[in-house]
Design a protein around this motif. Structure first.
Motif, PDB file in Angstrom:
ATOM      1  N   HIS A  91     -11.908  -1.680   3.962  1.00 42.37           N
ATOM      2  CA  HIS A  91     -10.477  -1.531   3.656  1.00 42.37           C
ATOM      3  C   HIS A  91     -10.198  -1.763   2.168  1.00 42.37           C
ATOM      4  O   HIS A  91      -9.348  -1.101   1.583  1.00 42.37           O
ATOM      5  CB  HIS A  91      -9.644  -2.538   4.463  1.00 42.37           C
ATOM      6  CG  HIS A  91      -9.412  -2.164   5.882  1.00 42.37           C
ATOM      7  ND1 HIS A  91     -10.355  -2.365   6.854  1.00 42.37           N
ATOM      8  CD2 HIS A  91      -8.332  -1.635   6.505  1.00 42.37           C
ATOM      9  CE1 HIS A  91      -9.870  -1.969   8.018  1.00 42.37           C
ATOM     10  NE2 HIS A  91      -8.644  -1.520   7.831  1.00 42.37           N
ATOM     11  N   LEU A 135       0.824  -1.206   0.000  1.00 42.64           N
ATOM     12  CA  LEU A 135       0.000   0.000   0.000  1.00 42.64           C
ATOM     13  C   LEU A 135       0.860   1.258   0.000  1.00 42.64           C
ATOM     14  O   LEU A 135       0.542   2.231  -0.688  1.00 42.64           O
ATOM     15  CB  LEU A 135      -0.925   0.000   1.226  1.00 42.64           C
ATOM     16  CG  LEU A 135      -2.028  -1.048   1.218  1.00 42.64           C
ATOM     17  CD1 LEU A 135      -2.710  -1.109   2.577  1.00 42.64           C
ATOM     18  CD2 LEU A 135      -3.031  -0.753   0.133  1.00 42.64           C
ATOM     19  N   TRP A 173      -3.720  -6.530  -3.120  1.00 40.22           N
ATOM     20  CA  TRP A 173      -3.793  -6.270  -1.680  1.00 40.22           C
ATOM     21  C   TRP A 173      -5.223  -6.316  -1.143  1.00 40.22           C
ATOM     22  O   TRP A 173      -5.440  -6.583   0.028  1.00 40.22           O
ATOM     23  CB  TRP A 173      -3.114  -4.950  -1.320  1.00 40.22           C
ATOM     24  CG  TRP A 173      -3.709  -3.724  -1.968  1.00 40.22           C
ATOM     25  CD1 TRP A 173      -3.277  -3.105  -3.097  1.00 40.22           C
ATOM     26  CD2 TRP A 173      -4.834  -2.970  -1.505  1.00 40.22           C
ATOM     27  NE1 TRP A 173      -4.074  -2.025  -3.381  1.00 40.22           N
ATOM     28  CE2 TRP A 173      -5.031  -1.909  -2.418  1.00 40.22           C
ATOM     29  CE3 TRP A 173      -5.699  -3.092  -0.419  1.00 40.22           C
ATOM     30  CZ2 TRP A 173      -6.058  -0.980  -2.267  1.00 40.22           C
ATOM     31  CZ3 TRP A 173      -6.727  -2.166  -0.267  1.00 40.22           C
ATOM     32  CH2 TRP A 173      -6.893  -1.125  -1.192  1.00 40.22           C
ATOM     33  N   GLN A 174      -6.208  -6.073  -1.969  1.00 43.05           N
ATOM     34  CA  GLN A 174      -7.593  -6.090  -1.516  1.00 43.05           C
ATOM     35  C   GLN A 174      -8.060  -7.488  -1.106  1.00 43.05           C
ATOM     36  O   GLN A 174      -8.955  -7.642  -0.280  1.00 43.05           O
ATOM     37  CB  GLN A 174      -8.534  -5.574  -2.620  1.00 43.05           C
ATOM     38  CG  GLN A 174      -8.314  -4.144  -3.007  1.00 43.05           C
ATOM     39  CD  GLN A 174      -7.339  -3.985  -4.173  1.00 43.05           C
ATOM     40  OE1 GLN A 174      -6.553  -4.876  -4.481  1.00 43.05           O
ATOM     41  NE2 GLN A 174      -7.369  -2.825  -4.805  1.00 43.05           N
ATOM     42  N   ARG A 211      -8.928   4.284  -0.787  1.00 41.93           N
ATOM     43  CA  ARG A 211      -7.759   4.518  -1.631  1.00 41.93           C
ATOM     44  C   ARG A 211      -6.727   5.490  -1.066  1.00 41.93           C
ATOM     45  O   ARG A 211      -5.800   5.859  -1.753  1.00 41.93           O
ATOM     46  CB  ARG A 211      -8.202   5.033  -3.002  1.00 41.93           C
ATOM     47  CG  ARG A 211      -8.990   4.025  -3.800  1.00 41.93           C
ATOM     48  CD  ARG A 211      -8.090   2.863  -4.208  1.00 41.93           C
ATOM     49  NE  ARG A 211      -8.811   1.832  -4.907  1.00 41.93           N
ATOM     50  CZ  ARG A 211      -9.214   0.696  -4.362  1.00 41.93           C
ATOM     51  NH1 ARG A 211      -9.003   0.440  -3.102  1.00 41.93           N
ATOM     52  NH2 ARG A 211      -9.839  -0.199  -5.081  1.00 41.93           N
ATOM     53  N   PHE A 251      -8.235   4.701   4.994  1.00 36.05           N
ATOM     54  CA  PHE A 251      -7.731   3.585   5.789  1.00 36.05           C
ATOM     55  C   PHE A 251      -7.803   3.896   7.274  1.00 36.05           C
ATOM     56  O   PHE A 251      -8.083   3.010   8.085  1.00 36.05           O
ATOM     57  CB  PHE A 251      -6.310   3.207   5.380  1.00 36.05           C
ATOM     58  CG  PHE A 251      -6.271   2.315   4.184  1.00 36.05           C
ATOM     59  CD1 PHE A 251      -6.494   0.956   4.302  1.00 36.05           C
ATOM     60  CD2 PHE A 251      -6.029   2.841   2.925  1.00 36.05           C
ATOM     61  CE1 PHE A 251      -6.478   0.127   3.196  1.00 36.05           C
ATOM     62  CE2 PHE A 251      -6.006   2.027   1.811  1.00 36.05           C
ATOM     63  CZ  PHE A 251      -6.230   0.667   1.933  1.00 36.05           C
ATOM     64  N   THR A 274      -1.936 -11.453  -1.678  1.00 38.47           N
ATOM     65  CA  THR A 274      -1.507 -10.144  -2.167  1.00 38.47           C
ATOM     66  C   THR A 274      -0.738 -10.286  -3.484  1.00 38.47           C
ATOM     67  O   THR A 274      -1.000  -9.553  -4.444  1.00 38.47           O
ATOM     68  CB  THR A 274      -0.639  -9.435  -1.115  1.00 38.47           C
ATOM     69  OG1 THR A 274      -1.413  -9.285   0.075  1.00 38.47           O
ATOM     70  CG2 THR A 274      -0.186  -8.063  -1.588  1.00 38.47           C
ATOM     71  N   GLU A 301       2.118   1.721  -3.542  1.00 43.47           N
ATOM     72  CA  GLU A 301       1.054   2.067  -4.478  1.00 43.47           C
ATOM     73  C   GLU A 301       0.467   3.450  -4.217  1.00 43.47           C
ATOM     74  O   GLU A 301       0.121   4.175  -5.144  1.00 43.47           O
ATOM     75  CB  GLU A 301      -0.052   1.020  -4.398  1.00 43.47           C
ATOM     76  CG  GLU A 301      -1.152   1.241  -5.420  1.00 43.47           C
ATOM     77  CD  GLU A 301      -2.177   0.123  -5.415  1.00 43.47           C
ATOM     78  OE1 GLU A 301      -3.376   0.445  -5.435  1.00 43.47           O
ATOM     79  OE2 GLU A 301      -1.790  -1.055  -5.375  1.00 43.47           O
TER      80      GLU A 301
END
Length: 171
Positions: free
Chosen positions: A76, A20, A147-148, A80, A85, A142, A23
């Motif tokens: 979560h 995260l 990652w989601q 973005r 978060f 992941t 990104e």
């Protein structure tokens, strides 16, 4: 099972945080704020949760907790940025905080006095297994699904665990 999922979902954020940060361009201070928001909310929530669990009852408290922490996990996967978060972490803390007081109350309601040590060991086993399997499962998800995926999986697992809980747990 509730404690297993509860501790599995708590690990996801830390395990995907490096991805995260790359990104989304987070700074370490952003990550620290999100972690602090979870910890502070969790700590504050625990101050009054015993009374909440006593008034609402064990069954309803755990239903409320499971649904809320599952929704927070799904949230979560949708946000973005650091602020999103941060709020998802706060929601997760609010949902997870009742689990421990309600689990202890359930243990006292269900386990005979002579078996409460064994029952407590079983509950704690769930806590440890959740923390143990997260570093195995979440990095795999992941890498292969983004990652989601870890957040979605743990949200789904919470709702899956809710089904046998609803069927089996009664005061």
């Amino acid at each position: 099972l509730v404690n297993l999922v509860n501790n599995l979902d708590r690990q996801v954020f830390a395990l995907v945080a490096p991805e995260l940060q790359k990104e989304m361009g987070w700074r370490e201070v952003d990550y620290a704020r999100m972690i602090a928001a979870f910890q502070l909310t969790f700590a504050i929530m625990n101050l009054g949760l015993g009374r909440f669990v006593d008034q609402l009852g064990t069954r309803l408290s755990l239903i409320w907790a499971i649904v809320l922490f599952s929704i927070a996990q799904f949230a979560h996967a949708l946000v973005r940025g650091p602020t999103g978060f941060l709020f998802a972490r706060i929601g997760l803390a609010v949902g997870e905080a009742p689990v421990y007081p309600a689990t202890l109350k359930a243990l006292a309601e269900w386990a005979p006095r002579s078996e409460r040590g064994s029952a407590a060991g079983f509950v704690h086993f769930g806590v440890m297994i959740g923390a143990l399997v997260a570093p195995i499962i979440i990095p795999f998800l992941t890498v292969h699904y983004g990652w989601q995926a870890g957040f979605i999986l743990t949200g789904v697992l919470g709702l899956v665990v809710l089904v046998p809980f609803l069927l089996l747990y009664h005061h």
